[in-house]
Design a protein around this motif. Structure first.
Motif, mmCIF file in Angstrom:
data_model
loop_
_atom_site.group_PDB
_atom_site.id
_atom_site.type_symbol
_atom_site.label_atom_id
_atom_site.label_comp_id
_atom_site.label_asym_id
_atom_site.label_seq_id
_atom_site.Cartn_x
_atom_site.Cartn_y
_atom_site.Cartn_z
ATOM 1 N N ARG A 104 0.756 -1.134 -0.014
ATOM 2 C CA ARG A 104 -0.229 0.128 -0.260
ATOM 3 C C ARG A 104 1.036 1.258 -0.067
ATOM 4 O O ARG A 104 1.888 1.225 0.713
ATOM 5 N N TYR A 105 0.605 2.167 -0.867
ATOM 6 C CA TYR A 105 1.213 3.410 -0.988
ATOM 7 C C TYR A 105 0.255 4.662 -0.923
ATOM 8 O O TYR A 105 -0.559 4.775 -1.748
ATOM 9 N N LYS A 106 0.410 5.449 -0.009
ATOM 10 C CA LYS A 106 -0.459 6.891 0.102
ATOM 11 C C LYS A 106 -0.044 7.728 -1.140
ATOM 12 O O LYS A 106 1.013 7.675 -1.644
ATOM 13 N N VAL A 107 -1.438 8.257 -1.768
ATOM 14 C CA VAL A 107 -1.074 8.973 -3.007
ATOM 15 C C VAL A 107 -1.626 10.264 -2.702
ATOM 16 O O VAL A 107 -2.548 10.319 -1.916
ATOM 17 N N ASN A 108 -1.063 11.229 -3.215
ATOM 18 C CA ASN A 108 -1.517 12.569 -3.026
ATOM 19 C C ASN A 108 -2.518 12.936 -4.351
ATOM 20 O O ASN A 108 -3.775 13.290 -4.151
ATOM 21 N N LYS A 109 -2.050 12.998 -5.683
ATOM 22 C CA LYS A 109 -2.621 13.754 -6.502
ATOM 23 C C LYS A 109 -2.937 12.632 -7.829
ATOM 24 O O LYS A 109 -3.947 12.779 -8.426
ATOM 25 N N THR A 110 -1.690 12.168 -8.069
ATOM 26 C CA THR A 110 -1.444 11.250 -9.532
ATOM 27 C C THR A 110 -0.953 10.005 -9.174
ATOM 28 O O THR A 110 0.229 9.880 -8.601
ATOM 29 N N VAL A 111 -1.203 8.864 -9.764
ATOM 30 C CA VAL A 111 -0.475 7.731 -10.270
ATOM 31 C C VAL A 111 -0.629 7.323 -11.450
ATOM 32 O O VAL A 111 -1.491 7.704 -12.537
ATOM 33 N N GLU A 112 0.727 7.044 -12.057
ATOM 34 C CA GLU A 112 1.073 6.555 -13.504
ATOM 35 C C GLU A 112 1.244 5.240 -13.344
ATOM 36 O O GLU A 112 2.007 4.687 -12.538
ATOM 37 N N CYS A 113 0.730 4.818 -14.545
ATOM 38 C CA CYS A 113 0.650 3.027 -14.664
ATOM 39 C C CYS A 113 1.430 2.813 -16.127
ATOM 40 O O CYS A 113 0.819 3.392 -17.013
ATOM 41 N N THR A 114 2.351 2.046 -16.198
ATOM 42 C CA THR A 114 3.160 1.633 -17.422
ATOM 43 C C THR A 114 3.664 0.489 -17.365
ATOM 44 O O THR A 114 3.821 -0.170 -16.115
ATOM 45 N N GLN A 115 3.719 -0.265 -18.464
ATOM 46 C CA GLN A 115 4.401 -1.583 -18.440
ATOM 47 C C GLN A 115 6.069 -1.541 -17.871
ATOM 48 O O GLN A 115 6.641 -0.723 -18.433
ATOM 49 N N PHE A 116 6.417 -2.436 -17.169
ATOM 50 C CA PHE A 116 7.658 -2.391 -16.715
ATOM 51 C C PHE A 116 8.527 -3.251 -17.434
ATOM 52 O O PHE A 116 8.136 -4.380 -18.042
ATOM 53 N N PHE A 117 9.621 -2.735 -17.989
ATOM 54 C CA PHE A 117 10.489 -3.643 -18.574
ATOM 55 C C PHE A 117 11.950 -3.864 -17.951
ATOM 56 O O PHE A 117 12.425 -2.634 -17.045
ATOM 57 N N PRO A 118 12.557 -4.993 -17.807
ATOM 58 C CA PRO A 118 12.020 -6.383 -18.671
ATOM 59 C C PRO A 118 10.865 -6.793 -17.643
ATOM 60 O O PRO A 118 10.831 -6.634 -16.777
ATOM 61 N N PRO A 119 10.166 -7.622 -18.675
ATOM 62 C CA PRO A 119 8.746 -8.135 -17.845
ATOM 63 C C PRO A 119 9.296 -9.209 -16.902
ATOM 64 O O PRO A 119 10.415 -10.103 -17.114
ATOM 65 N N ALA A 120 8.355 -9.306 -15.872
ATOM 66 C CA ALA A 120 8.872 -10.621 -14.990
ATOM 67 C C ALA A 120 8.384 -11.970 -15.457
ATOM 68 O O ALA A 120 7.589 -12.123 -16.493
ATOM 69 N N LYS A 121 9.251 -12.783 -15.347
ATOM 70 C CA LYS A 121 9.131 -14.309 -15.598
ATOM 71 C C LYS A 121 8.564 -15.310 -14.635
ATOM 72 O O LYS A 121 8.748 -15.404 -13.538
ATOM 73 N N ILE A 122 7.142 -15.568 -15.154
ATOM 74 C CA ILE A 122 6.361 -16.625 -14.439
ATOM 75 C C ILE A 122 6.332 -17.925 -14.579
ATOM 76 O O ILE A 122 6.483 -18.365 -15.819
ATOM 77 N N ILE A 123 6.889 -18.741 -13.796
ATOM 78 C CA ILE A 123 6.621 -20.380 -14.009
ATOM 79 C C ILE A 123 5.250 -20.829 -13.832
ATOM 80 O O ILE A 123 4.598 -20.547 -12.533
ATOM 81 N N ARG A 124 4.662 -21.381 -14.776
ATOM 82 C CA ARG A 124 3.544 -21.998 -14.437
ATOM 83 C C ARG A 124 3.530 -23.519 -14.055
ATOM 84 O O ARG A 124 4.295 -24.301 -14.895
ATOM 85 N N LEU A 125 3.073 -23.927 -13.002
ATOM 86 C CA LEU A 125 3.528 -25.337 -12.462
ATOM 87 C C LEU A 125 2.159 -26.139 -12.868
ATOM 88 O O LEU A 125 2.439 -27.315 -12.702
ATOM 89 N N LYS A 126 1.221 -25.468 -13.040
ATOM 90 C CA LYS A 126 -0.149 -26.372 -13.442
ATOM 91 C C LYS A 126 -0.442 -26.260 -14.974
ATOM 92 O O LYS A 126 -0.496 -25.138 -15.408
ATOM 93 N N LYS A 127 -0.730 -27.298 -15.691
ATOM 94 C CA LYS A 127 -1.107 -27.282 -17.178
ATOM 95 C C LYS A 127 -2.290 -26.400 -17.335
ATOM 96 O O LYS A 127 -2.686 -25.869 -18.516
ATOM 97 N N ASP A 128 -3.248 -26.391 -16.396
ATOM 98 C CA ASP A 128 -4.518 -25.863 -16.361
ATOM 99 C C ASP A 128 -4.511 -24.541 -15.738
ATOM 100 O O ASP A 128 -5.750 -23.846 -15.452
ATOM 101 N N SER A 129 -3.461 -23.845 -15.224
ATOM 102 C CA SER A 129 -3.480 -22.617 -14.926
ATOM 103 C C SER A 129 -3.769 -21.426 -15.913
ATOM 104 O O SER A 129 -2.804 -20.613 -16.161
#
Length: 202
Positions: free
Chosen positions: A92-117
């Motif tokens: 949680r982060y307190k915000v005053n007036k503005t929040v900006e959202c952009t894609q982060f580089f490099p992207p996170a690598k996620i390991i999928r452990l289940k075939k049906d996920s």
């Protein structure tokens, strides 16, 4: 408490709104809180973000989908109390007036452990869970909701907060433990005490 805000995408104003908040979701997160707020489930390989104004005063307000290369700006934020940016329900982060959202580089690598996920399998599981919750005894529902809001509690704490008889609490906990919705562990403060908390539903 309503939050007044202006949404801009790539510098262009999309809406000025009053709502309980705003959700910016990735495809992986689209089957979680954003879905419960009325957003669509996105396939995980979609190169998009999902934006939802939560409980907007404007009944015509609908979720929007934008490219994940977009710059999303939530500006002119104001409310009677302070507002927070919450990441994945944890940070949680307190915000005053503005929040900006952009894609982060490099992207996170996620390991999928289940075939049906996948998003579709996640949706199917949520539908099945919702059906089970509907058929659950009222006392079990109350305990589950209390643990959701209050966090880990002892059996005595649950009885005090719900005003249910001890026997009813005991039977409801037994039902929730058997179904796997709740788990029991030893209290760190007092090894004689057992505390109950919501399990992560797989």
């Amino acid at each position: 408490m309503l939050m007044e805000h202006t949404l801009r995408v790539n510098g262009d104003e999309v809406w000025h709104d009053n709502s309980d908040g705003i959700i910016v979701s990735t495809p992986i997160g689209s089957s979680a809180y954003s879905m419960s707020a009325g957003g669509p489930v996105l396939f995980q390989d979609s190169a998009v973000f999902e934006i939802i104004s939560v409980n907007s005063l404007d009944v015509t307000r609908r979720p929007i989908i934008v490219s994940n290369k977009s710059s999303i700006e939530i500006d002119d934020i104001s409310a009677r109390l302070h507002c927070e940016a919450i990441l994945d329900g944890l940070d949680r982060y307190k915000v005053n007036k503005t929040v900006e959202c952009t894609q982060f580089f490099p992207p996170a690598k996620i390991i999928r452990l289940k075939k049906d996920s996948t998003a579709i399998s996640a949706l199917a599981k949520k539908v099945h869970l919702a059906e089970e919750l509907l058929s659950m005894p009222p006392s079990s529902k109350l305990l589950l909701k209390t643990l959701e809001y209050e966090g880990a509690l002892t059996q005595k704490d649950l009885a005090n907060k719900t005003l249910l008889p001890d026997r009813t609490v005991r039977l409801a906990l037994s039902h929730l433990l058997k179904k796997g919705y709740v788990k029991k562990k030893v209290s760190i403060r007092d090894a004689r005490q057992k505390i109950y908390e919501i399990s992560r539903i797989e």
